[in-house]
Design a protein around this motif. Sequence first.
Motif, PDB file in Angstrom:
ATOM      1  N   SER A  63       0.965  -1.131   0.039  1.00  0.00           N
ATOM      2  CA  SER A  63      -0.120  -0.100  -0.027  1.00  0.00           C
ATOM      3  C   SER A  63       0.943   1.251   0.091  1.00  0.00           C
ATOM      4  O   SER A  63       1.860   1.182   0.993  1.00  0.00           O
ATOM      5  N   GLY A  64       0.753   2.101  -0.975  1.00  0.00           N
ATOM      6  CA  GLY A  64       1.214   3.304  -0.897  1.00  0.00           C
ATOM      7  C   GLY A  64       1.187   4.239   0.030  1.00  0.00           C
ATOM      8  O   GLY A  64       2.136   4.627   0.798  1.00  0.00           O
ATOM      9  N   LEU A  65      -0.002   4.097   0.613  1.00  0.00           N
ATOM     10  CA  LEU A  65      -0.414   5.140   1.819  1.00  0.00           C
ATOM     11  C   LEU A  65       0.359   4.573   3.212  1.00  0.00           C
ATOM     12  O   LEU A  65       1.184   5.313   3.851  1.00  0.00           O
ATOM     13  N   THR A  66       0.741   3.278   3.306  1.00  0.00           N
ATOM     14  CA  THR A  66       1.314   2.680   4.418  1.00  0.00           C
ATOM     15  C   THR A  66       2.941   3.119   4.067  1.00  0.00           C
ATOM     16  O   THR A  66       3.538   3.371   5.180  1.00  0.00           O
ATOM     17  N   LEU A  67       3.348   2.952   3.152  1.00  0.00           N
ATOM     18  CA  LEU A  67       4.489   3.311   2.627  1.00  0.00           C
ATOM     19  C   LEU A  67       5.030   4.611   2.891  1.00  0.00           C
ATOM     20  O   LEU A  67       6.016   4.926   3.822  1.00  0.00           O
ATOM     21  N   VAL A  68       4.082   5.647   2.740  1.00  0.00           N
ATOM     22  CA  VAL A  68       4.304   7.072   3.027  1.00  0.00           C
ATOM     23  C   VAL A  68       4.535   7.242   4.412  1.00  0.00           C
ATOM     24  O   VAL A  68       5.255   7.695   5.001  1.00  0.00           O
ATOM     25  N   ARG A  69       3.404   6.616   5.065  1.00  0.00           N
ATOM     26  CA  ARG A  69       3.585   6.632   6.621  1.00  0.00           C
ATOM     27  C   ARG A  69       4.816   6.216   7.328  1.00  0.00           C
ATOM     28  O   ARG A  69       5.321   6.792   8.141  1.00  0.00           O
ATOM     29  N   ASN A  70       5.317   4.975   6.479  1.00  0.00           N
ATOM     30  CA  ASN A  70       6.563   4.308   7.436  1.00  0.00           C
ATOM     31  C   ASN A  70       7.524   5.223   7.190  1.00  0.00           C
ATOM     32  O   ASN A  70       8.549   5.469   7.997  1.00  0.00           O
ATOM     33  N   PHE A  71       7.739   5.493   5.646  1.00  0.00           N
ATOM     34  CA  PHE A  71       8.769   6.270   5.293  1.00  0.00           C
ATOM     35  C   PHE A  71       8.999   7.727   6.264  1.00  0.00           C
ATOM     36  O   PHE A  71      10.135   8.113   6.616  1.00  0.00           O
ATOM     37  N   ALA A  72       7.790   8.290   6.106  1.00  0.00           N
ATOM     38  CA  ALA A  72       7.566   9.758   6.859  1.00  0.00           C
ATOM     39  C   ALA A  72       8.238   9.545   8.455  1.00  0.00           C
ATOM     40  O   ALA A  72       8.746  10.497   8.873  1.00  0.00           O
ATOM     41  N   ALA A  73       7.755   8.455   9.058  1.00  0.00           N
ATOM     42  CA  ALA A  73       7.822   8.165  10.391  1.00  0.00           C
ATOM     43  C   ALA A  73       9.476   8.059  10.601  1.00  0.00           C
ATOM     44  O   ALA A  73       9.911   8.455  11.657  1.00  0.00           O
ATOM     45  N   ARG A  74      10.085   7.639   9.600  1.00  0.00           N
ATOM     46  CA  ARG A  74      11.524   7.353   9.838  1.00  0.00           C
ATOM     47  C   ARG A  74      12.093   8.570   9.380  1.00  0.00           C
ATOM     48  O   ARG A  74      13.598   8.910   9.140  1.00  0.00           O
ATOM     49  N   GLY A  75      11.703   9.907   8.970  1.00  0.00           N
ATOM     50  CA  GLY A  75      12.307  10.940   8.779  1.00  0.00           C
ATOM     51  C   GLY A  75      12.784  11.015   7.252  1.00  0.00           C
ATOM     52  O   GLY A  75      13.344  12.075   6.981  1.00  0.00           O
TER      53      GLY A  75
END
Length: 121
Positions: A63-75
């Motif tokens: 899921s692209g949305l999940t990737l965005v969340r995960n990557f953004a959370a990693r800075g």
Amino acid sequence: MNMRNTDILMIDDNRILRKVVQRYLTRRGLGIITVATAAAAQRVLARHSPRLLLVDMQLPDASGLTLVRNFAARGITVIAITADSSPRCEHELHHAGAAACLIKPFPLPVLAQAISHALAD
């Protein structure tokens, strides 16, 4: 492929779009790696730290949305790429941490401007 000077990692399953974006951004002096899947992106990220990710929302393996969340959370700075032009989608992506949301098809100068703004922040 020289991956030492990687500014951008693009994750999109559309091979033609990847080639067009890579050619365009390379001509503007940016180092870019393109991959078709989230799994391939994880392998690249295990060895390299790009300054920005371009993430398609419709990937075959995540899921692209999940990737965005995960990557953004990693800075990691993320620009989302989607065909969904609904305000709800754009709101969800910004809430998930996307620095920008580009609606396909987008003009390449708009992409360059979004990248410039995201990297300047």
